[in-house]
Design a protein around this motif. Sequence first.
Motif, mmCIF file in Angstrom:
data_model
loop_
_atom_site.group_PDB
_atom_site.id
_atom_site.type_symbol
_atom_site.label_atom_id
_atom_site.label_comp_id
_atom_site.label_asym_id
_atom_site.label_seq_id
_atom_site.Cartn_x
_atom_site.Cartn_y
_atom_site.Cartn_z
ATOM 1 N N THR A 47 -6.700 -2.321 3.528
ATOM 2 C CA THR A 47 -7.196 -1.176 4.301
ATOM 3 C C THR A 47 -7.511 0.008 3.400
ATOM 4 N N THR A 48 -6.704 0.194 2.356
ATOM 5 C CA THR A 48 -6.966 1.274 1.405
ATOM 6 C C THR A 48 -8.306 1.080 0.709
ATOM 7 N N VAL A 49 -8.598 -0.147 0.319
ATOM 8 C CA VAL A 49 -9.872 -0.430 -0.342
ATOM 9 C C VAL A 49 -11.037 -0.167 0.607
ATOM 10 N N GLU A 50 -10.905 -0.572 1.867
ATOM 11 C CA GLU A 50 -12.000 -0.420 2.828
ATOM 12 C C GLU A 50 -12.268 1.034 3.179
ATOM 13 N N HIS A 51 -11.237 1.861 3.235
ATOM 14 C CA HIS A 51 -11.403 3.236 3.700
ATOM 15 C C HIS A 51 -11.540 4.254 2.575
ATOM 16 N N VAL A 52 -10.921 4.009 1.428
ATOM 17 C CA VAL A 52 -10.840 5.041 0.392
ATOM 18 C C VAL A 52 -11.576 4.638 -0.879
ATOM 19 N N ILE A 53 -11.290 3.448 -1.398
ATOM 20 C CA ILE A 53 -11.824 3.070 -2.707
ATOM 21 C C ILE A 53 -13.276 2.620 -2.603
ATOM 22 N N LEU A 109 3.322 1.768 8.444
ATOM 23 C CA LEU A 109 3.560 1.356 7.065
ATOM 24 C C LEU A 109 4.723 0.382 7.006
ATOM 25 N N PRO A 110 4.687 -0.570 6.085
ATOM 26 C CA PRO A 110 5.845 -1.467 5.920
ATOM 27 C C PRO A 110 7.039 -0.683 5.389
ATOM 28 N N ARG A 111 8.166 -0.809 6.068
ATOM 29 C CA ARG A 111 9.348 -0.042 5.705
ATOM 30 C C ARG A 111 10.095 -0.723 4.568
ATOM 31 N N ILE A 112 10.526 0.073 3.602
ATOM 32 C CA ILE A 112 11.218 -0.490 2.447
ATOM 33 C C ILE A 112 12.618 -0.967 2.810
ATOM 34 N N GLY A 171 3.215 -9.403 3.104
ATOM 35 C CA GLY A 171 2.005 -9.531 3.922
ATOM 36 C C GLY A 171 1.540 -8.193 4.467
ATOM 37 N N HIS A 172 2.483 -7.387 4.964
ATOM 38 C CA HIS A 172 2.134 -6.047 5.448
ATOM 39 C C HIS A 172 1.610 -5.170 4.318
ATOM 40 N N LEU A 173 2.218 -5.303 3.148
ATOM 41 C CA LEU A 173 1.780 -4.497 2.010
ATOM 42 C C LEU A 173 0.372 -4.902 1.562
ATOM 43 N N ALA A 174 0.082 -6.202 1.575
ATOM 44 C CA ALA A 174 -1.260 -6.662 1.207
ATOM 45 C C ALA A 174 -2.302 -6.164 2.203
ATOM 46 N N ALA A 175 -1.962 -6.173 3.496
ATOM 47 C CA ALA A 175 -2.889 -5.643 4.503
ATOM 48 C C ALA A 175 -3.119 -4.152 4.304
ATOM 49 N N LEU A 176 -2.071 -3.436 3.899
ATOM 50 C CA LEU A 176 -2.210 -2.006 3.646
ATOM 51 C C LEU A 176 -3.125 -1.744 2.451
ATOM 52 N N VAL A 177 -2.984 -2.541 1.396
ATOM 53 C CA VAL A 177 -3.856 -2.384 0.229
ATOM 54 C C VAL A 177 -5.305 -2.697 0.596
ATOM 55 N N VAL A 213 -1.677 7.516 -3.292
ATOM 56 C CA VAL A 213 -0.220 7.404 -3.278
ATOM 57 C C VAL A 213 0.217 6.942 -1.895
ATOM 58 N N ILE A 214 0.989 5.866 -1.849
ATOM 59 C CA ILE A 214 1.580 5.365 -0.607
ATOM 60 C C ILE A 214 3.090 5.330 -0.820
ATOM 61 N N ASP A 215 3.792 6.258 -0.196
ATOM 62 C CA ASP A 215 5.241 6.378 -0.361
ATOM 63 C C ASP A 215 5.920 5.654 0.795
#
Length: 453
Positions: free
Chosen positions: A62-68, A28-31, A54-60, A3-5
């Motif tokens: 990073t999520t794959v590299e560290h968590v998934i 985090l990219p601010r909404i 672009g920031h959101l894609a970089a965050l995803v 979850v990324i809020d």
Amino acid sequence: FVVIDLSAGPCTYGKIETEEGSVSPRTLPRIRSILFPGGLASVSNRATHDNFMGHLAALVATTVEHVIAPDVRFETVDLTTRLLIPIIILQNHNRYNIMVKGHNYSIDIEAIEAEVKKLVHDDQEVVIIGGSHALHHHEKLAIAVSKAMRGHSLQETKRDGRFHVHTKTYLDGAILKEEMERSADVLAAGLLEMADPSLSNKFFLRQQHWMDESENSTDSVLKHKPLWASYNSKVGKDKKKKKQKKKGDLHPTYGTRVIPVFVLSLADVDPQLMMEDESFVWTGNDVVIVLEHQSPNIPLSYVSETERRHAIPSQAQRHIVAGLASAVGGLSAPYEKASHVHERPVVNWLWAAGCHPFGPFSNTSRISQMLQDVALRNTIYARVDSALRTIRDTSEAVQSFAAEYLKTPLGEPVKGKKNKSTTELWLEKFYKKTTNLPEPFPHELVERLEKYL
């Protein structure tokens, strides 16, 4: 799930006086960059929809590299059918016992076993046993603990704005591992004998009772010998000499993997005593060492918002689960990632909070379903990688042998380039006219030979 809020926060946490991996309001990219692309002073005019995506894609990513799909910490090809995990409590006091249930410092072996079973394949048997030993009864281990005490200078900024230098004592896990791994099987066998004698014969081979005297040692923990040492060579002079059969030898049976967990329950030590990197656990690929003592909460060099994080040295349950998750499942901490450029692990504290037992920002002794899937994938990765390495080594051995000894049926060496590539199969030599013979072999004959081989 992850979850990324983006509407929560902003929040700030990380390590004090260290920029790497710290979480800030701009991590985090601010909404609001979408709602007010140029209406707020804190948001620049360039914070458009494209920048946000672009920031959101970089965050995803990073999520794959560290968590998934994180790194594999220990690549272990475990083909055994039995996994024995002895939790060995080594204490230098008689004030309390963390094996006794009903206290805040107690450990729950059933809960640990339930978490470990999630990390192994279905047909692997897991047995976890626990027992306490007085440290002064095992002088070699007591000496190892004393030798592993280290100190280092630490500079911290106080409220007066100046750096203050002080010495901090810590326990070096690498030195402890060198001494303790030799005694693990003997202590584990004794605990297993008391827990279930029928399982003891299944997990260990012994010639006599495990506490009987060995050859040259008076210390009961130094009776472990490697498996091959029990088979005497029958070549040369060994035929004439009759060696007396040694008593007290002990080694694991085939198909058994033993991962000992040493819990050092110490009293009258430095109240700030921890292991390296401000942790209470040290993990190797075949051993876990955990530190426990009843001192007050220890302030760490980590901060969350305006409060400093504290470690609870009396609770060892979470650290035991974290060590076994790395040793059994090959899991690495979600906030760490190997960097070949830096030649060390780099951290990103954004993933330090979650359902996992790693790090100073975690407060659970459970392993999430996502990390369970990662552990099972790590097992597949290790087996496939080991098979590919074996295939490559065998192929290179065949290529080198063929390049040196391959000849035609008439005994002539096969002519060609001396520096052959490893991808050039030796069967292809028969297709080419590289000899003094008038014609090469027919392709049908070579195909039949290839199918036969």
